[in-house]
Scaffold this motif. Structure first.
Motif, PDB file in Angstrom:
ATOM      1  N   LYS A 122      -7.844 -28.819  11.512  1.00  0.00           N
ATOM      2  CA  LYS A 122      -8.871 -28.821  10.661  1.00  0.00           C
ATOM      3  C   LYS A 122      -8.794 -30.045   9.895  1.00  0.00           C
ATOM      4  CE  LYS A 122      -9.825 -23.912  10.506  1.00  0.00           C
ATOM      5  NZ  LYS A 122     -10.025 -22.671   9.621  1.00  0.00           N
ATOM      6  N   VAL A 123      -9.821 -30.557   9.647  1.00  0.00           N
ATOM      7  CA  VAL A 123      -9.868 -31.781   8.697  1.00  0.00           C
ATOM      8  C   VAL A 123     -11.006 -31.480   7.651  1.00  0.00           C
ATOM      9  CG1 VAL A 123     -11.476 -33.190  10.282  1.00  0.00           C
ATOM     10  CG2 VAL A 123     -10.038 -34.395   8.463  1.00  0.00           C
ATOM     11  N   VAL A 124     -10.684 -31.634   6.488  1.00  0.00           N
ATOM     12  CA  VAL A 124     -11.459 -31.111   5.252  1.00  0.00           C
ATOM     13  C   VAL A 124     -11.391 -32.555   4.329  1.00  0.00           C
ATOM     14  CG1 VAL A 124     -11.585 -29.878   3.149  1.00  0.00           C
ATOM     15  CG2 VAL A 124     -10.536 -28.996   5.052  1.00  0.00           C
ATOM     16  N   ARG A 125     -12.649 -33.050   4.140  1.00  0.00           N
ATOM     17  CA  ARG A 125     -13.018 -34.055   3.411  1.00  0.00           C
ATOM     18  C   ARG A 125     -13.422 -33.528   2.019  1.00  0.00           C
ATOM     19  NH1 ARG A 125     -17.991 -38.041   2.789  1.00  0.00           N
ATOM     20  NH2 ARG A 125     -17.357 -39.574   1.469  1.00  0.00           N
ATOM     21  N   THR A 176     -13.444 -28.310  12.526  1.00  0.00           N
ATOM     22  CA  THR A 176     -12.336 -27.813  13.259  1.00  0.00           C
ATOM     23  C   THR A 176     -12.494 -28.847  14.343  1.00  0.00           C
ATOM     24  OG1 THR A 176     -12.815 -25.725  12.485  1.00  0.00           O
ATOM     25  CG2 THR A 176     -11.539 -25.978  14.377  1.00  0.00           C
ATOM     26  N   ASN A 177     -11.299 -29.281  14.788  1.00  0.00           N
ATOM     27  CA  ASN A 177     -11.263 -30.335  15.812  1.00  0.00           C
ATOM     28  C   ASN A 177     -10.105 -29.903  17.246  1.00  0.00           C
ATOM     29  OD1 ASN A 177     -11.693 -33.241  16.392  1.00  0.00           O
ATOM     30  ND2 ASN A 177      -9.499 -32.728  17.146  1.00  0.00           N
ATOM     31  N   PRO A 178     -10.755 -29.435  18.149  1.00  0.00           N
ATOM     32  CA  PRO A 178      -9.887 -28.900  19.365  1.00  0.00           C
ATOM     33  C   PRO A 178      -9.178 -30.282  19.771  1.00  0.00           C
ATOM     34  CG  PRO A 178     -12.191 -29.101  19.986  1.00  0.00           C
ATOM     35  CD  PRO A 178     -12.148 -29.311  18.505  1.00  0.00           C
ATOM     36  N   GLY A 226      -5.947 -33.109  20.403  1.00  0.00           N
ATOM     37  CA  GLY A 226      -5.429 -34.228  19.546  1.00  0.00           C
ATOM     38  C   GLY A 226      -6.314 -35.264  19.115  1.00  0.00           C
ATOM     39  N   LYS A 227      -7.467 -35.567  19.592  1.00  0.00           N
ATOM     40  CA  LYS A 227      -8.268 -36.984  19.672  1.00  0.00           C
ATOM     41  C   LYS A 227      -9.304 -36.211  18.665  1.00  0.00           C
ATOM     42  CE  LYS A 227      -7.351 -39.303  23.695  1.00  0.00           C
ATOM     43  NZ  LYS A 227      -8.013 -40.157  24.619  1.00  0.00           N
ATOM     44  N   PHE A 228      -9.759 -37.286  17.739  1.00  0.00           N
ATOM     45  CA  PHE A 228     -10.940 -36.668  16.967  1.00  0.00           C
ATOM     46  C   PHE A 228     -12.295 -36.625  17.604  1.00  0.00           C
ATOM     47  CE2 PHE A 228      -9.469 -39.250  12.724  1.00  0.00           C
ATOM     48  CZ  PHE A 228      -8.468 -38.350  12.648  1.00  0.00           C
ATOM     49  N   ASN A 229     -12.892 -35.226  17.516  1.00  0.00           N
ATOM     50  CA  ASN A 229     -14.160 -35.173  17.953  1.00  0.00           C
ATOM     51  C   ASN A 229     -15.298 -36.176  17.455  1.00  0.00           C
ATOM     52  OD1 ASN A 229     -14.906 -33.601  15.817  1.00  0.00           O
ATOM     53  ND2 ASN A 229     -14.695 -31.775  17.170  1.00  0.00           N
ATOM     54  N   SER A 230     -16.460 -36.016  17.946  1.00  0.00           N
ATOM     55  CA  SER A 230     -17.569 -36.768  16.972  1.00  0.00           C
ATOM     56  C   SER A 230     -17.900 -36.169  15.774  1.00  0.00           C
ATOM     57  CB  SER A 230     -18.815 -36.711  17.821  1.00  0.00           C
ATOM     58  OG  SER A 230     -19.279 -35.430  17.829  1.00  0.00           O
ATOM     59  N   ASP A 231     -17.529 -35.096  15.262  1.00  0.00           N
ATOM     60  CA  ASP A 231     -17.646 -34.705  13.875  1.00  0.00           C
ATOM     61  C   ASP A 231     -16.753 -35.199  12.868  1.00  0.00           C
ATOM     62  OD1 ASP A 231     -20.194 -33.326  14.279  1.00  0.00           O
ATOM     63  OD2 ASP A 231     -19.297 -31.459  14.799  1.00  0.00           O
ATOM     64  N   ALA A 232     -15.447 -35.213  13.356  1.00  0.00           N
ATOM     65  CA  ALA A 232     -14.352 -35.580  12.861  1.00  0.00           C
ATOM     66  C   ALA A 232     -14.583 -37.068  12.524  1.00  0.00           C
ATOM     67  CB  ALA A 232     -12.770 -35.033  13.487  1.00  0.00           C
TER      68      ALA A 232
END
Length: 69
Positions: A6-9, A20-22, A24-30
């Motif tokens: 999970k990345v929180v800004r 929430t990012n499934p 190891g690579k950043f998805n478009s939202d991340a």
């Protein structure tokens, strides 16, 4: 191998945004919230799960915090 996180800004003087990012690579939202970084923002990478070669299940890894200057 990273299984997800999970990345929180936390923008300066605003409400936090959690993605929430499934995997190891950043998805478009991340990618979108990381690209929006401005001085004063804080980023938290929580609930990081990874799997070592030979392990059957993932393990919880330490969180990371980044302060943008």
């Amino acid at each position: 191998k990273i299984q997800g996180f999970k990345v929180v800004r936390v923008p300066k003087r605003q409400d936090p945004i959690t993605i929430t990012n499934p995997g190891g690579k950043f998805n478009s939202d991340a990618q979108r919230i990381v690209r929006a970084a401005t001085p004063g923002d804080t980023y938290y990478f929580n609930d990081v799960k990874g799997r070592c070669p030979g392990d059957g299940a993932g393990r919880k890894l330490n969180s990371m915090v980044f302060n943008i200057r």
